[in-house]
Design a protein around this motif. Structure first.
Motif, PDB file in Angstrom:
ATOM      1  N   LEU A  68       0.786  -1.237   0.000  1.00  0.00           N
ATOM      2  CA  LEU A  68       0.000   0.000   0.000  1.00  0.00           C
ATOM      3  C   LEU A  68       0.822   1.293   0.000  1.00  0.00           C
ATOM      4  O   LEU A  68       0.519   2.214  -0.774  1.00  0.00           O
ATOM      5  CB  LEU A  68      -0.963  -0.020   1.197  1.00  0.00           C
ATOM      6  N   PRO A  69       1.854   1.458   0.873  1.00  0.00           N
ATOM      7  CA  PRO A  69       2.497   2.776   1.004  1.00  0.00           C
ATOM      8  C   PRO A  69       3.023   3.404  -0.281  1.00  0.00           C
ATOM      9  O   PRO A  69       2.833   4.616  -0.484  1.00  0.00           O
ATOM     10  CB  PRO A  69       3.623   2.509   2.015  1.00  0.00           C
ATOM     11  N   PRO A  70       3.680   2.655  -1.192  1.00  0.00           N
ATOM     12  CA  PRO A  70       4.160   3.332  -2.402  1.00  0.00           C
ATOM     13  C   PRO A  70       3.041   3.953  -3.237  1.00  0.00           C
ATOM     14  O   PRO A  70       3.202   5.040  -3.802  1.00  0.00           O
ATOM     15  CB  PRO A  70       4.870   2.215  -3.175  1.00  0.00           C
ATOM     16  N   ARG A 356       6.151   8.946  -2.346  1.00  0.00           N
ATOM     17  CA  ARG A 356       6.238   7.671  -3.066  1.00  0.00           C
ATOM     18  C   ARG A 356       7.534   6.947  -2.725  1.00  0.00           C
ATOM     19  O   ARG A 356       7.550   5.756  -2.411  1.00  0.00           O
ATOM     20  CB  ARG A 356       6.158   7.918  -4.569  1.00  0.00           C
ATOM     21  N   ASP A 357       8.663   7.690  -2.780  1.00  0.00           N
ATOM     22  CA  ASP A 357       9.965   7.059  -2.574  1.00  0.00           C
ATOM     23  C   ASP A 357      10.166   6.634  -1.121  1.00  0.00           C
ATOM     24  O   ASP A 357      10.754   5.578  -0.853  1.00  0.00           O
ATOM     25  CB  ASP A 357      11.080   8.009  -3.004  1.00  0.00           C
ATOM     26  N   MET A 358       9.673   7.426  -0.172  1.00  0.00           N
ATOM     27  CA  MET A 358       9.752   7.013   1.232  1.00  0.00           C
ATOM     28  C   MET A 358       8.848   5.808   1.487  1.00  0.00           C
ATOM     29  O   MET A 358       9.139   4.962   2.337  1.00  0.00           O
ATOM     30  CB  MET A 358       9.373   8.166   2.152  1.00  0.00           C
ATOM     31  N   GLY A 359       7.730   5.719   0.747  1.00  0.00           N
ATOM     32  CA  GLY A 359       6.874   4.540   0.861  1.00  0.00           C
ATOM     33  C   GLY A 359       7.581   3.288   0.388  1.00  0.00           C
ATOM     34  O   GLY A 359       7.471   2.221   0.997  1.00  0.00           O
ATOM     35  N   ILE A 360       8.344   3.402  -0.707  1.00  0.00           N
ATOM     36  CA  ILE A 360       9.132   2.263  -1.192  1.00  0.00           C
ATOM     37  C   ILE A 360      10.257   1.950  -0.205  1.00  0.00           C
ATOM     38  O   ILE A 360      10.550   0.780   0.082  1.00  0.00           O
ATOM     39  CB  ILE A 360       9.681   2.561  -2.595  1.00  0.00           C
ATOM     40  N   TRP A 361      10.898   2.993   0.317  1.00  0.00           N
ATOM     41  CA  TRP A 361      11.948   2.796   1.335  1.00  0.00           C
ATOM     42  C   TRP A 361      11.402   2.052   2.545  1.00  0.00           C
ATOM     43  O   TRP A 361      12.082   1.188   3.117  1.00  0.00           O
ATOM     44  CB  TRP A 361      12.500   4.162   1.743  1.00  0.00           C
ATOM     45  N   HIS A 362      10.156   2.342   2.928  1.00  0.00           N
ATOM     46  CA  HIS A 362       9.563   1.697   4.103  1.00  0.00           C
ATOM     47  C   HIS A 362       9.387   0.189   3.891  1.00  0.00           C
ATOM     48  O   HIS A 362       9.333  -0.568   4.858  1.00  0.00           O
ATOM     49  CB  HIS A 362       8.206   2.349   4.411  1.00  0.00           C
TER      50      HIS A 362
END
Length: 425
Positions: A68-70, A356-362
């Motif tokens: 979900l986050p990204p 978006r990028d912090m969501g992928i990092w998470h």
């Protein structure tokens, strides 16, 4: 390369107000995952099938946190808003807690379990929906030279929320607090802490984009991982998470099988709280040190300490020695946590895609949670060979993951203080 101004003009928000939401989130997950859910699942399905159904819940929840986050982050970047999405996710989160509480209070058997599982998935959806835009706030609002301090405050409040969760769990067990009241308490702490952040952080001033949709394409992901700082920060964070999740789910079994504590539940709670106390001691200090000497030296010390303690716990002769080692592990874990967000924020390749990028990092933190299933199988396999060989395998792998993280973080390029990059992905 072009420079992009900070999204929100004016003074930076207080690091304590910015990080308050993370306090409530840490409280929620410690109390829910480690204390309430194991007992509630046993209430619904009985002793024989509790492991299977608890593992099923964990896998479903991890899938939501992974996927979900990204997408929510990409949507947040597109509309140029953070706080409204955090509010919406918070409302869904609280609704999910209400469903779980009602299932515990009024239902039983498999019917109750599936209603409970639905509530848990709603909680996961709401919390991760809020986390994606929230994760963009540090890189967006805080200049690089102050991110270590802000990351340290976030780590301190995370550890404090976990400590409060541990104390609450102890009190709930001592005074036999009804289950629905525990869920109401989680909702109250989450709402209060999120309210502090929502009132204390300015809305971003990003212009909405003309593009449509909330998708995250493979081309965007490939471009993101082609950015070397992001790639190596992602890999090293995943390795540290693998080390953590190789051991954390089996702490109670370790206390019972290796330390032979007479009351494993109480002993495990004390062990976890000792780790958290140690973490609180180093989170603020580690973040400030990283602003002066860099992020990587803090990671070198923290990761090495955690690896050594993971091995030393296998030789602990009694519970007292294990408590002392837990405190040392907490010191290392707190130091790592203090620079975690700062390191991730520094590695972002473009200021136009922070959420978006912090969501992928998470994902580097959520995906390793799935290691619990194979590590559990290794634990059983080793113990079936005789003695406590399973713990030697699992704790040894945890130490290996920590040390690999230490070695590979050397590949993260140093970014001069104040430098910013903005090449779109």
């Amino acid at each position: 390369m072009t420079s992009t101004p900070q999204a929100a003009a004016g003074p930076m928000p207080s690091p304590w107000k910015l990080s308050a939401f993370w306090f409530g989130t840490a409280f929620l997950w410690l109390l829910l995952l480690l204390i309430l859910m194991p007992g509630d699942v046993q209430h619904f399905v009985g002793e024989r099938d509790k492991g299977k159904y608890l593992g099923l819940l964990g896998g479903l929840g991890a899938a939501v946190a992974l996927l979900l986050p990204p997408f929510v982050g990409a949507y947040s970047d597109r509309i140029g808003k953070r706080l409204p999405l955090i509010r919406l996710g918070l409302a869904v989160n609280v609704a999910g807690l209400a469903v779980m509480a009602l299932a515990v209070q009024f239902l039983g058997g498999l019917t109750g379990f599936w209603v409970y599982a639905l509530g848990f998935l709603i909680v996961q959806f709401g919390n991760n929906y809020a986390t994606a835009p929230y994760s963009a706030l540090i890189p967006e609002l805080v200049p690089r030279e102050a991110r270590g301090r802000y990351s340290g405050v976030m780590g301190t409040l995370q550890a404090s929320g976990q400590l409060l969760g541990g104390v609450t769990a102890f009190l709930v067990g001592q005074f036999h607090v009804p289950g629905f009241l525990s869920y109401a308490l989680i909702a109250a702490v989450l709402l209060i802490s999120a309210g502090v952040t929502l009132r204390g952080v300015p809305e971003t001033r990003l212009p909405p984009r003309a593009t449509s949709g909330t998708g995250v394409s493979w081309a965007q992901i490939r471009t993101l991982f082609a950015h070397q700082p992001f790639l190596w920060v992602f890999v090293t964070r995943a390795l540290f998470a693998l080390g953590q999740y190789s051991v954390q789910p089996f702490m109670r079994y370790y206390v019972e099988d290796v330390l032979h504590a007479p009351n494993p539940q109480t002993a495990t709670s004390l062990l976890l709280m000792t780790i958290i106390v140690g973490a609180i001691c180093t989170t603020l200090l580690g973040g400030r040190i990283s602003d002066r000497v860099g992020r990587k030296p803090v990671i070198y010390v923290a990761g090495t300490l955690m690896a050594l303690v993971a091995l030393a716990l296998l030789a602990a002769p009694n519970f007292g020695v294990a408590l002392a080692l837990a405190l040392v592990f907490g010191l290392g874990f707190g130091a790592f946590t203090s620079v975690d967000w700062a390191l991730g924020s520094d590695a972002m390749p473009s200021s136009s895609n922070y959420a978006r990028d912090m969501g992928i990092w998470h994902v580097a933190f959520t995906a390793p949670q799935m290691v619990e299933t194979p590590q559990g199988a290794l634990l059983d396999y080793g113990n079936h060979l005789g003695g406590t060989q399973g713990y030697t395998i699992v704790f040894g792998l945890a130490a290996l993951f920590f040390m690999l993280g230490v070695l590979l973080v050397r590949n993260v390029p140093e970014t001069p203080t104040g430098a910013r990059s903005d090449h779109g992905t």
